[in-house]
Design an enzyme around this catalytic site. Structure first.
Site, PDB file in Angstrom:
ATOM      1  CG  ASP A 120      53.344   5.601  95.338  1.00  0.00           C
ATOM      2  OD1 ASP A 120      53.766   4.918  96.289  1.00  0.00           O
ATOM      3  OD2 ASP A 120      52.293   6.270  95.387  1.00  0.00           O
ATOM      4  CB  THR A 153      50.845  18.140  94.601  1.00  0.00           C
ATOM      5  OG1 THR A 153      50.554  17.540  95.863  1.00  0.00           O
ATOM      6  CG2 THR A 153      51.397  19.533  94.819  1.00  0.00           C
ATOM      7  N   GLY A 168      51.335  12.684 100.181  1.00  0.00           N
ATOM      8  CA  GLY A 168      51.996  11.866 101.199  1.00  0.00           C
ATOM      9  C   GLY A 168      53.446  12.298 101.398  1.00  0.00           C
TER      10      GLY A 168
HETATM   11  O1  F6P Z   1      51.496   7.753  97.384  1.00  0.00           O
HETATM   12  C1  F6P Z   1      52.248   7.388  98.486  1.00  0.00           C
HETATM   13  C2  F6P Z   1      51.538   6.346  99.305  1.00  0.00           C
HETATM   14  O2  F6P Z   1      52.363   5.990 100.395  1.00  0.00           O
HETATM   15  C3  F6P Z   1      51.111   5.111  98.539  1.00  0.00           C
HETATM   16  O3  F6P Z   1      52.158   4.216  98.280  1.00  0.00           O
HETATM   17  C4  F6P Z   1      50.052   4.555  99.440  1.00  0.00           C
HETATM   18  O4  F6P Z   1      49.122   3.784  98.716  1.00  0.00           O
HETATM   19  C5  F6P Z   1      49.387   5.800  99.982  1.00  0.00           C
HETATM   20  O5  F6P Z   1      50.324   6.860  99.822  1.00  0.00           O
HETATM   21  C6  F6P Z   1      48.992   5.707 101.434  1.00  0.00           C
HETATM   22  O6  F6P Z   1      48.328   6.876 101.796  1.00  0.00           O
HETATM   23  P1  F6P Z   1      47.969   7.273 103.296  1.00  0.00           P
HETATM   24  O7  F6P Z   1      49.212   7.842 103.912  1.00  0.00           O
HETATM   25  O8  F6P Z   1      46.890   8.267 103.165  1.00  0.00           O
HETATM   26  O9  F6P Z   1      47.545   6.012 103.989  1.00  0.00           O
END
Ligand code: F6P
Length: 376
Positions: free
Chosen positions: A143, A121, A15
């Site tokens: 996170d 990653t 992300g």
């Molecule tokens: O790991 C980062 C994060 O934003 C988390 O806090 C969240 O649960 C997840 O990624 C959301 O993922 P996506 O962008 O695939 O919805």
């Protein structure tokens, strides 16, 4: 690209978050200034290495990107070289594309790869290192849940955004005498919820690590009302769950290494508060807002330091390691020690102790030691 120059690869995986471009900039500049090395940036995380999609990153490419959110290279949270999803008919099959990664890496004449990312990653990077592709990891995620480092870049910026949102939510809570719930991301760790709850003056904070009791939440709201505080702010981590209950899964992304996407537990909490104590309750889910925007000054400095250090490790042949923050210093840890692990909040953490001392409710009965509540 020039012949005979040393060359390293760079990618951003998982992300996105504020600070990625600051690392990219630091890597490109340090490689050139300190080592006269070239940098090859792969597009969309490991997808770029698998499919040999890349660009060279020189000074002009990274000029002006320090303050920009997102990543100029793009990213993907699906392109795991060990389990690369390929659509066959209506179904995904998962292929091992690590040999292709090695081939592309070698054909570009790279001596190391710098992989900026979170736990997914780092796990892929640890595996590639074992297969002979030298990698240095840089810890990223809003996170803040990566093992082996005290903090990840991106977290401070998300914390700032969440705190500003909680500040703003206060006005409606006060004017309308409501319970206002603010839900933040964070997956299975409550760093963002606890941090923004503390910084934003939340009254009740629910985190995944401490399964909550709805009665304790209602008691706290009632207590505040009895003291003349006619509103309450509840900050909820998306992975929070009731004692004996489950997290709320918002959706499943089947071709993603971690298919589960959390979100929406706040609606359950709100319905229960209204049902049990009849106080109007509203929910705001901050979601991807937390991943956007310009990095804070703290994150710009941290991201720059991490990028510089990653190049030093790569240039010195110290691969198979992730750059890490220990107190005020940078060090590094083996990727194999980071892969597959997450760092979560414990009852003894100083933030938890501070929250208890100032009378915040963590979703468990007040007056009972936290460790005892958690063990029953
Ligand atoms: O790991 C980062 C994060 O934003 C988390 O806090 C969240 O649960 C997840 O990624 C959301 O993922 P996506 O962008 O695939 O919805």
């Amino acid at each position: 690209m020039a012949k005979n120059k040393r060359r390293i690869g760079l990618l951003t995986g998982g992300g996105d978050c504020p600070g990625l471009n600051a690392v990219i900039r630091a890597v490109a500049k340090t490689a050139k200034n300190d080592y006269d090395m070239e940098v090859v940036g792969f597009y969309d995380g490991y997808e770029g290495l698998i499919l040999n999609r890349y660009t060279s990153l020189n000074d002009s490419d990274v000029s002006g990107i320090l303050t920009r959110g997102g990543t100029i290279l793009g990213t993907s949270n699906r392109a795991d070289p060990f389990k690369y999803p390929v659509l066959q008919g209506d179904e995904y099959v998962y292929l091992d594309r690590t040999s292709q990664c090695l081939l592309n890496f070698e054909s570009l004449g790279l001596s190391a790869l710098i992989a900026i990312g979170g736990d997914g990653t780092m796990a892929a990077s640890a595996g590639l290192q074992e297969k002979g592709l030298p990698v240095v990891g840089v810890p990223k995620t809003i996170d803040n849940d990566l093992a082996g480092t005290d903090v990840t870049f991106g977290f401070d910026s998300a914390l700032q955004t969440a705190t500003e949102a909680i500040d703003k939510i206060h006005t409606t809570a006060q004017s309308h005498h409501r319970v206002m719930i603010v839900e933040v991301m964070g997956r299975y760790a409550g760093w963002l919820a606890l941090g923004s709850g503390l910084a934003g003056g939340g009254d009740i904070i629910l985190i995944p690590e401490f399964p909550y009791e709805i009665d304790a939440i209602c008691d706290q709201v009632k207590l505040r009302n009895s003291l003349g505080k006619t509103f309450s702010i509840i900050v909820v981590g998306e992975g929070a769950k009731p004692k004996g209950g489950e997290m709320v899964v918002r959706r499943r992304i089947e071709n993603s290494p971690d298919a589960i996407r959390l979100g929406g537990i706040s609606y359950q909490v709100a319905a229960q508060i209204e049902g049990l104590i009849n106080i109007e309750t509203r929910v705001t889910i901050l979601g991807h807002l937390l991943r956007g925007g310009s990095p804070t000054a703290y994150d710009r400095i941290l991201a720059t330091r991490l990028g510089v250090e990653a190049v030093h490790l790569a240039a010195g042949g110290e691969t198979g390691r992730m750059v890490a923050v220990k107190g005020n210093d940078l060090s590094s840890v083996p990727l194999s020690e980071v892969a597959g692990k997450t760092r979560r909040i414990t009852a003894g953490h100083p933030w938890v102790k501070a929250a208890e001392s100032i009378g915040l409710c963590l979703g468990l009965p007040t007056g009972v030691p936290l460790e005892k509540s958690l063990s029953t």
